[in-house]
Design a protein around this motif. Sequence first.
Motif, PDB file in Angstrom:
ATOM      1  N   GLN A 104       1.454 -21.679  69.721  1.00 46.27           N
ATOM      2  CA  GLN A 104       1.825 -23.009  70.223  1.00 46.27           C
ATOM      3  C   GLN A 104       3.314 -23.083  70.501  1.00 46.27           C
ATOM      4  O   GLN A 104       4.132 -22.716  69.670  1.00 46.27           O
ATOM      5  CB  GLN A 104       1.432 -24.084  69.220  1.00 46.27           C
ATOM      6  N   ASN A 105       3.645 -23.574  71.693  1.00 45.31           N
ATOM      7  CA  ASN A 105       5.024 -23.822  72.067  1.00 45.31           C
ATOM      8  C   ASN A 105       5.481 -25.074  71.315  1.00 45.31           C
ATOM      9  O   ASN A 105       4.873 -26.130  71.442  1.00 45.31           O
ATOM     10  CB  ASN A 105       5.135 -24.026  73.576  1.00 45.31           C
ATOM     11  N   GLN A 106       6.537 -24.969  70.519  1.00 47.58           N
ATOM     12  CA  GLN A 106       6.964 -26.093  69.702  1.00 47.58           C
ATOM     13  C   GLN A 106       7.660 -27.180  70.518  1.00 47.58           C
ATOM     14  O   GLN A 106       7.725 -28.321  70.097  1.00 47.58           O
ATOM     15  CB  GLN A 106       7.880 -25.614  68.577  1.00 47.58           C
ATOM     16  N   LYS A 107       8.177 -26.834  71.702  1.00 49.84           N
ATOM     17  CA  LYS A 107       8.880 -27.817  72.516  1.00 49.84           C
ATOM     18  C   LYS A 107       7.921 -28.777  73.204  1.00 49.84           C
ATOM     19  O   LYS A 107       8.055 -29.984  73.097  1.00 49.84           O
ATOM     20  CB  LYS A 107       9.750 -27.120  73.557  1.00 49.84           C
ATOM     21  N   ASP A 108       6.932 -28.242  73.912  1.00 50.18           N
ATOM     22  CA  ASP A 108       6.030 -29.118  74.662  1.00 50.18           C
ATOM     23  C   ASP A 108       4.642 -29.237  74.055  1.00 50.18           C
ATOM     24  O   ASP A 108       3.816 -30.000  74.535  1.00 50.18           O
ATOM     25  CB  ASP A 108       5.947 -28.683  76.125  1.00 50.18           C
ATOM     26  N   GLY A 109       4.355 -28.484  72.988  1.00 53.37           N
ATOM     27  CA  GLY A 109       3.082 -28.624  72.285  1.00 53.37           C
ATOM     28  C   GLY A 109       1.914 -27.890  72.927  1.00 53.37           C
ATOM     29  O   GLY A 109       0.811 -27.936  72.397  1.00 53.37           O
ATOM     30  N   THR A 110       2.117 -27.218  74.052  1.00 54.29           N
ATOM     31  CA  THR A 110       1.014 -26.481  74.650  1.00 54.29           C
ATOM     32  C   THR A 110       0.632 -25.312  73.746  1.00 54.29           C
ATOM     33  O   THR A 110       1.474 -24.718  73.085  1.00 54.29           O
ATOM     34  CB  THR A 110       1.385 -25.940  76.053  1.00 54.29           C
ATOM     35  N   ALA A 111      -0.647 -25.024  73.729  1.00 55.07           N
ATOM     36  CA  ALA A 111      -1.134 -23.979  72.834  1.00 55.07           C
ATOM     37  C   ALA A 111      -2.233 -23.186  73.513  1.00 55.07           C
ATOM     38  O   ALA A 111      -2.868 -23.658  74.450  1.00 55.07           O
ATOM     39  CB  ALA A 111      -1.657 -24.589  71.540  1.00 55.07           C
ATOM     40  N   VAL A 112      -2.438 -21.984  73.016  1.00 54.54           N
ATOM     41  CA  VAL A 112      -3.526 -21.140  73.489  1.00 54.54           C
ATOM     42  C   VAL A 112      -4.137 -20.444  72.280  1.00 54.54           C
ATOM     43  O   VAL A 112      -3.448 -20.168  71.295  1.00 54.54           O
ATOM     44  CB  VAL A 112      -3.042 -20.111  74.543  1.00 54.54           C
ATOM     45  N   MET A 113      -5.444 -20.203  72.352  1.00 59.52           N
ATOM     46  CA  MET A 113      -6.139 -19.458  71.313  1.00 59.52           C
ATOM     47  C   MET A 113      -6.560 -18.121  71.906  1.00 59.52           C
ATOM     48  O   MET A 113      -7.017 -18.067  73.044  1.00 59.52           O
ATOM     49  CB  MET A 113      -7.367 -20.219  70.826  1.00 59.52           C
ATOM     50  N   THR A 114      -6.396 -17.080  71.146  1.00 59.55           N
ATOM     51  CA  THR A 114      -6.808 -15.759  71.584  1.00 59.55           C
ATOM     52  C   THR A 114      -7.490 -15.038  70.432  1.00 59.55           C
ATOM     53  O   THR A 114      -7.134 -15.249  69.274  1.00 59.55           O
ATOM     54  CB  THR A 114      -5.600 -14.947  72.125  1.00 59.55           C
ATOM     55  N   THR A 115      -8.479 -14.238  70.753  1.00 58.10           N
ATOM     56  CA  THR A 115      -9.176 -13.497  69.705  1.00 58.10           C
ATOM     57  C   THR A 115      -8.348 -12.281  69.305  1.00 58.10           C
ATOM     58  O   THR A 115      -7.640 -11.696  70.131  1.00 58.10           O
ATOM     59  CB  THR A 115     -10.570 -13.039  70.168  1.00 58.10           C
ATOM     60  N   VAL A 116      -8.438 -11.925  68.047  1.00 60.60           N
ATOM     61  CA  VAL A 116      -7.666 -10.807  67.512  1.00 60.60           C
ATOM     62  C   VAL A 116      -8.548  -9.956  66.610  1.00 60.60           C
ATOM     63  O   VAL A 116      -9.587 -10.392  66.141  1.00 60.60           O
ATOM     64  CB  VAL A 116      -6.437 -11.294  66.706  1.00 60.60           C
ATOM     65  N   MET A 117      -8.107  -8.731  66.389  1.00 58.89           N
ATOM     66  CA  MET A 117      -8.754  -7.855  65.416  1.00 58.89           C
ATOM     67  C   MET A 117      -7.928  -7.927  64.148  1.00 58.89           C
ATOM     68  O   MET A 117      -6.710  -7.785  64.185  1.00 58.89           O
ATOM     69  CB  MET A 117      -8.794  -6.415  65.922  1.00 58.89           C
ATOM     70  N   THR A 118      -8.598  -8.157  63.033  1.00 57.66           N
ATOM     71  CA  THR A 118      -7.876  -8.202  61.769  1.00 57.66           C
ATOM     72  C   THR A 118      -7.626  -6.790  61.274  1.00 57.66           C
ATOM     73  O   THR A 118      -8.400  -5.881  61.543  1.00 57.66           O
ATOM     74  CB  THR A 118      -8.643  -9.003  60.707  1.00 57.66           C
ATOM     75  N   GLY A 119      -6.528  -6.630  60.574  1.00 55.56           N
ATOM     76  CA  GLY A 119      -6.175  -5.322  60.032  1.00 55.56           C
ATOM     77  C   GLY A 119      -5.619  -5.488  58.642  1.00 55.56           C
ATOM     78  O   GLY A 119      -5.671  -6.559  58.057  1.00 55.56           O
ATOM     79  N   GLU A 120      -5.060  -4.420  58.126  1.00 52.71           N
ATOM     80  CA  GLU A 120      -4.477  -4.453  56.798  1.00 52.71           C
ATOM     81  C   GLU A 120      -3.064  -5.012  56.866  1.00 52.71           C
ATOM     82  O   GLU A 120      -2.324  -4.746  57.801  1.00 52.71           O
ATOM     83  CB  GLU A 120      -4.443  -3.053  56.205  1.00 52.71           C
ATOM     84  N   SER A 121      -2.696  -5.749  55.854  1.00 54.27           N
ATOM     85  CA  SER A 121      -1.350  -6.284  55.750  1.00 54.27           C
ATOM     86  C   SER A 121      -0.387  -5.146  55.418  1.00 54.27           C
ATOM     87  O   SER A 121      -0.664  -4.319  54.555  1.00 54.27           O
ATOM     88  CB  SER A 121      -1.298  -7.357  54.664  1.00 54.27           C
TER      89      SER A 121
END
Length: 103
Positions: free
Chosen positions: A63-80
């Motif tokens: 999310q862009n903190q200035k204008d609030g626009t956001a996008v969701m994207t799928t990710v692969m989880t991994g090890e920390s």
Amino acid sequence: MKSLIVRTLVTLTLSAALSPVALLAQDQLNAKIPFAFTAGATSFAPGDYSVHQLNNGHVLVIQNQKDGTAVMTTVMTGESKKAGTSVITFKRYGDRYFLSEVS
């Protein structure tokens, strides 16, 4: 005695209900990204962004903190890699940057 039991049950119920919200808030990462970049199929301008995962862990919200626009994207989880340290990694190809990893 009965009111003490009721009060204790209410406290435990509220704690159980509100704890996940508090944990989600801690997982947010704020970053100032000084260059344009691409995440998934979406391009972003330089600026201040917040990044966090949704409950299932396979969806990342940027999310862009200035204008609030956001996008969701799928990710692969991994090890920390390292506990307590947040890192956003970009790959650079030519003059373009691509979001590679958030850990």
